[in-house]
Design a protein around this motif. Structure first.
Motif, mmCIF file in Angstrom:
data_model
loop_
_atom_site.group_PDB
_atom_site.id
_atom_site.type_symbol
_atom_site.label_atom_id
_atom_site.label_comp_id
_atom_site.label_asym_id
_atom_site.label_seq_id
_atom_site.Cartn_x
_atom_site.Cartn_y
_atom_site.Cartn_z
ATOM 1 N N ASN A 27 0.802 -1.227 0.000
ATOM 2 C CA ASN A 27 0.000 0.000 0.000
ATOM 3 C C ASN A 27 0.838 1.282 0.000
ATOM 4 O O ASN A 27 0.308 2.370 0.221
ATOM 5 N N LEU A 29 3.069 2.456 2.062
ATOM 6 C CA LEU A 29 3.310 3.154 3.332
ATOM 7 C C LEU A 29 4.813 3.099 3.641
ATOM 8 O O LEU A 29 5.279 2.347 4.501
ATOM 9 N N ILE A 32 6.540 3.243 7.242
ATOM 10 C CA ILE A 32 6.586 2.126 8.195
ATOM 11 C C ILE A 32 7.210 0.864 7.575
ATOM 12 O O ILE A 32 7.143 -0.218 8.150
ATOM 13 N N LEU A 110 -2.693 7.735 8.785
ATOM 14 C CA LEU A 110 -1.793 6.755 8.161
ATOM 15 C C LEU A 110 -1.303 7.198 6.784
ATOM 16 O O LEU A 110 -0.187 6.871 6.384
ATOM 17 N N GLU A 111 -2.154 7.949 6.057
ATOM 18 C CA GLU A 111 -1.780 8.414 4.720
ATOM 19 C C GLU A 111 -0.461 9.189 4.740
ATOM 20 O O GLU A 111 0.317 9.124 3.786
ATOM 21 N N ARG A 114 3.000 7.563 4.117
ATOM 22 C CA ARG A 114 3.499 7.237 2.775
ATOM 23 C C ARG A 114 4.773 8.049 2.520
ATOM 24 O O ARG A 114 5.636 7.637 1.783
#
Lengths: 130, 193
Positions: A27, A29, A32, A110-111, A114
């Motif tokens: 995704n 990210l 992380i 969370l976006e 990225r």
């Protein structure tokens, strides 16, 4: 902590770290992810989740009468999950710090991960407000 | 009903011991940890899944519903066990037991209730992942009968508990939408959602 509970704790924590790496890589990210190249994230996930599921699959062959009581199982599962998340956020923040340092995220939550690491996000939001 | 359940158990469990690779495979799937941990890892992945924020938000709602469903299902199983205890099939019938012999109530299957509770809850939001989880739940349920520790009705009971708690959780999440929105906003501020 008895031996079986400890093994369960380690297995869940390792599998959770691997699962997060796979999801993060797929995704995008980057903040992380442990590795810059997605293929290493997938390889890491395959090794950790695969090894853990294999150990769980053979659990009763290795421990014929060994079970963990339900409430204890739940407690260790939750603890392992928290440890896995904390470990992932800390390690990825250290490993990816310099690579993502100059980025300015356009999104929240969370976006934002990225483009920047978890520690960078917290730092910008709560300490060095930008 | 009970006679049919016992006959079906004897037929499925009668397959055990005839084909060693199947025994090995189903003994592994039947254990208390593999299916539950696998389903939980799917929830963890789903929490992070989504190319856009809206898609991820929907997945996170599904994960919260599944976690709630899992918790409530355990409450119902414990409640059921305090009123009704069913003896394990290996204590009543001539079963092929390939597993350790649990001492708690046979009905409903606790582990089946957990995996079905998660699968049905996810199915309400994400059909594809829900179907994968349902396949895992069915396989786990079948393996528990195969290794001789549950009657088929115990698994059906676990699935019914799981289905009911998934619907209940879905309703609770819809009713508690403002609270969930507040908690999600809080998690977003901490970059966790």
């Amino acid at each position: 902590m008895d031996k079986l509970a400890a093994e369960y704790f380690y297995l869940v924590a390792i599998a959770a770290i691997g699962a997060i790496q796979a999801a993060a890589a797929y995704n995008g990210l980057n903040g992380i992810s442990f590795f810059r190249q997605k293929v290493f994230n997938y390889l890491f996930a395959l090794l950790t989740v695969g090894a853990t599921l294999a150990r769980l699959f053979t659990w009763n062959q290795r421990n014929p009468v060994g079970i963990i009581e339900g409430a204890q199982q739940f407690s260790f599962f939750m603890l392992a999950l928290v440890v896995a998340i904390a470990f992932t956020l800390a390690v990825s923040s250290l490993l990816r710090h310099s690579a993502l340092q100059g980025n300015h995220p356009q999104h929240n939550g969370l976006e934002a991960l990225r483009e920047i690491t978890f520690f960078q996000a917290l730092w910008r939001r709560y300490i060095h407000k930008q | 009903m009970i006679t049919f359940d016992q006959n079906l158990f004897l037929w499925i469990n009668g397959l055990a011991g005839k084909f060693p690779p199947a025994d090995w495979l189903l003994r592994g799937i039947a254990n208390d940890y593999l299916a539950i941990v696998s389903a939980s890892l799917v929830l963890l992945v789903l929490w992070l899944w989504g190319s856009q924020a809206g898609q991820r938000e929907k997945n996170q709602k599904a994960v919260v519903t599944a976690a709630l469903s899992l918790g409530i299902s355990q409450g119902f199983v414990n409640l059921s066990n305090s009123f009704f205890v069913r003896t394990r099939p290996f204590s009543e019938l001539d079963a092929n037991v390939l597993f350790y012999q649990p001492t708690d109530s046979s009905f409903p299957s606790n582990s089946a209730a957990i995996v079905f509770a998660v699968a049905f809850a996810i199915l309400l939001f994400n059909r594809r992942v829900g179907i994968y989880l349902l396949i895992l739940a069915c396989l786990h349920g079948f393996s528990r009968i195969y290794v001789g520790i549950h009657y088929p009705l115990d698994i059906v009971g676990g699935a019914a508990f799981g289905g009911f708690t998934a619907l209940l959780s879905y309703g609770m999440i819809r009713l508690g939408a403002p609270l969930l929105a507040y908690l999600m906003a809080l998690a977003r501020k901490l970059y966790l959602a």
